[in-house]
Enzyme design. Sequence first.
Site, short mmCIF file in Angstrom:
data_model
loop_
_atom_site.label_atom_id
_atom_site.label_comp_id
_atom_site.label_asym_id
_atom_site.label_seq_id
_atom_site.Cartn_x
_atom_site.Cartn_y
_atom_site.Cartn_z
N LYS A 1 31.13 32.29 38.48
CA LYS A 1 32.16 31.45 39.12
C LYS A 1 31.87 31.27 40.61
O LYS A 1 32.08 30.20 41.16
CB LYS A 1 33.55 32.04 38.89
CG LYS A 1 33.97 32.06 37.42
CD LYS A 1 34.10 30.66 36.83
CE LYS A 1 34.67 30.69 35.42
NZ LYS A 1 34.88 29.34 34.87
N TYR B 1 30.87 37.29 34.77
CA TYR B 1 31.75 36.11 34.78
C TYR B 1 32.06 35.69 36.22
O TYR B 1 31.93 34.53 36.60
CB TYR B 1 33.01 36.50 34.01
CG TYR B 1 34.24 35.63 34.14
CD1 TYR B 1 34.53 34.66 33.19
CD2 TYR B 1 35.14 35.81 35.19
CE1 TYR B 1 35.68 33.89 33.29
CE2 TYR B 1 36.29 35.04 35.30
CZ TYR B 1 36.56 34.08 34.34
OH TYR B 1 37.69 33.32 34.44
N SER C 1 40.71 25.65 23.20
CA SER C 1 41.50 26.87 23.41
C SER C 1 42.18 26.81 24.78
O SER C 1 41.73 26.08 25.68
CB SER C 1 40.58 28.10 23.34
OG SER C 1 41.29 29.29 23.65
N SER D 1 37.39 30.75 38.99
CA SER D 1 38.33 31.85 38.79
C SER D 1 38.51 32.63 40.08
O SER D 1 37.56 32.78 40.86
CB SER D 1 37.78 32.79 37.72
OG SER D 1 38.42 34.05 37.79
N1 LIG Z 1 43.12 32.34 31.65
C1 LIG Z 1 43.04 32.78 32.89
O1 LIG Z 1 43.82 33.66 33.36
C2 LIG Z 1 42.00 32.23 33.80
C3 LIG Z 1 41.89 32.78 35.08
C4 LIG Z 1 40.93 32.28 35.95
C5 LIG Z 1 40.14 31.23 35.54
N2 LIG Z 1 40.25 30.71 34.29
C6 LIG Z 1 39.34 29.63 33.91
O2 LIG Z 1 40.03 28.63 33.16
C7 LIG Z 1 39.13 28.07 32.20
C8 LIG Z 1 39.75 28.14 30.82
O3 LIG Z 1 40.00 29.50 30.52
P1 LIG Z 1 40.83 29.95 29.24
O4 LIG Z 1 41.45 31.24 29.57
O5 LIG Z 1 41.66 28.82 28.76
O6 LIG Z 1 39.62 30.21 28.20
P2 LIG Z 1 39.60 30.47 26.62
O7 LIG Z 1 40.96 30.52 26.03
O8 LIG Z 1 38.70 31.63 26.40
O9 LIG Z 1 38.84 29.16 26.09
C9 LIG Z 1 37.47 29.01 26.36
C10 LIG Z 1 36.96 27.70 25.80
O10 LIG Z 1 35.53 27.64 26.04
C11 LIG Z 1 34.88 27.37 24.81
N3 LIG Z 1 33.55 27.98 24.77
C12 LIG Z 1 33.21 29.27 25.00
N4 LIG Z 1 31.89 29.45 24.80
C13 LIG Z 1 31.39 28.24 24.42
C14 LIG Z 1 30.11 27.79 24.06
N5 LIG Z 1 29.04 28.61 24.02
N6 LIG Z 1 29.94 26.50 23.73
C15 LIG Z 1 30.99 25.64 23.74
N7 LIG Z 1 32.24 26.01 24.08
C16 LIG Z 1 32.44 27.29 24.41
C17 LIG Z 1 35.78 27.99 23.75
O11 LIG Z 1 35.48 27.46 22.48
P3 LIG Z 1 36.06 28.14 21.12
O12 LIG Z 1 37.45 27.59 20.95
O13 LIG Z 1 35.09 27.67 20.08
O14 LIG Z 1 36.05 29.64 21.32
C18 LIG Z 1 37.15 27.59 24.27
O15 LIG Z 1 37.42 26.24 23.95
C19 LIG Z 1 37.82 28.84 32.33
O16 LIG Z 1 36.90 28.15 33.11
C20 LIG Z 1 38.24 30.13 32.99
O17 LIG Z 1 37.22 30.75 33.72
C21 LIG Z 1 41.16 31.21 33.40
#
Ligand SMILES: NC(=O)c1ccc[n+]([C@@H]2O[C@H](COP(=O)([O-])OP(=O)(O)OC[C@H]3O[C@@H](n4cnc5c(N)ncnc54)[C@H](OP(=O)(O)O)[C@@H]3O)[C@@H](O)[C@H]2O)c1
Length: 316
Positions: free
Chosen positions: A204, A200, A48, A174
Amino acid sequence: MSRLDSLLEASVVGSFTTIGHKVRSKQWDAISDDALADRVVLITGATSGIGTTVAIEAVRRGARLRFVARNAEKARALRDELAAIAGHDDIRYYIADLSLMSEVAAVADSILEGEPVIHVLINNAVVLPAERQFTDEGLELAHATNLVAPFLLTNRLLDRLRESAPSRIINVISGGMYTQPLTLDDMQSEDGDYRGAVAYARAKRRLMVLTKMWADRLAGTGVTVNATHPGWVDTPGVRDSLPGFHRLTRPLLRSPEQGADTILWLASSARGGVETGKLWHDREVRSEYRLKSTIETSAEQNRLWEILDETTAAYA
Ligand SMILES: NC(=O)c1ccc[n+]([C@@H]2O[C@H](COP(=O)([O-])OP(=O)(O)OC[C@H]3O[C@@H](n4cnc5c(N)ncnc54)[C@H](OP(=O)(O)O)[C@@H]3O)[C@@H](O)[C@H]2O)c1
């Protein structure tokens, strides 16, 4: 850091949104097509959002990609997509629910068996729960997935990363961390009302501290350890877990490509192979603190490690 970059960094909105990326990226070189040629890159959370983009862009740059996923159907589809992009079949996945340490330990064993070399480990998987939930192993879900899992997985793979040096560990954290000190007396967010965003952000902050501790422990081994925060990125995770924030900020959110850039850059650049123990955002070192009250002591850092050692003792 340029003066313009410093000005952007002073404002969260300027820095974290697509504005920050657009302004800063004018100064950057493109990451070359062979920047990760033949490098074995292992990433969690590739099914994702930012993780999918990192996986695709790493494969486009020659990486032999491996990923950990919990959903076999999604994993198969992603593997096929990546193999089509790569033009070869040297793409593998491993299945594990990273909220369960028994599964983290088992997948680490499978990875060690299947991968004689790991050049880059990217701890990217994340969950932001809507309500307090405990796994069957008794760990609060955000704590388990966002902190205990990367602690255990990384430590279990550490010898392989050392043997594979020069190698890199990249922890995706994050900006939410900036609001939280290193809270050690409520590791599982059991006190008071539960807020997923706080659980969360605490995880982090703790992962940032671990980044520095791994970097110290691995000094001189050829393994660098860095953390990066991607800014605010339009991903399924944000859309589903923070719908109000997503609605409000949507025009300013980064694309997954913008959010993935510094992760790919740390995985491939010369600086990412030399500098260690730092927090990066938009290809520059950033402060880990925006509030004095969030600065931890070295005694607190050591206590964090002890607590996580105790939590994972059965699986180490
Ligand atoms: N998006 C933002 O604005 C933002 C901001 C700050 C930091 N970040 C960081 O960037 C990174 C990616 O974020 P994102 O927004 O791309 O996240 P996301 O779209 O929610 O994707 C999360 C991923 O983690 C996997 N996951 C969750 N729980 C799991 C588990 N129990 N076992 C195995 N896999 C698991 C999900 O698998 P499924 O596909 O099966 O659900 C998915 O592949 C994270 O570390 C997040 O903290 C993001």
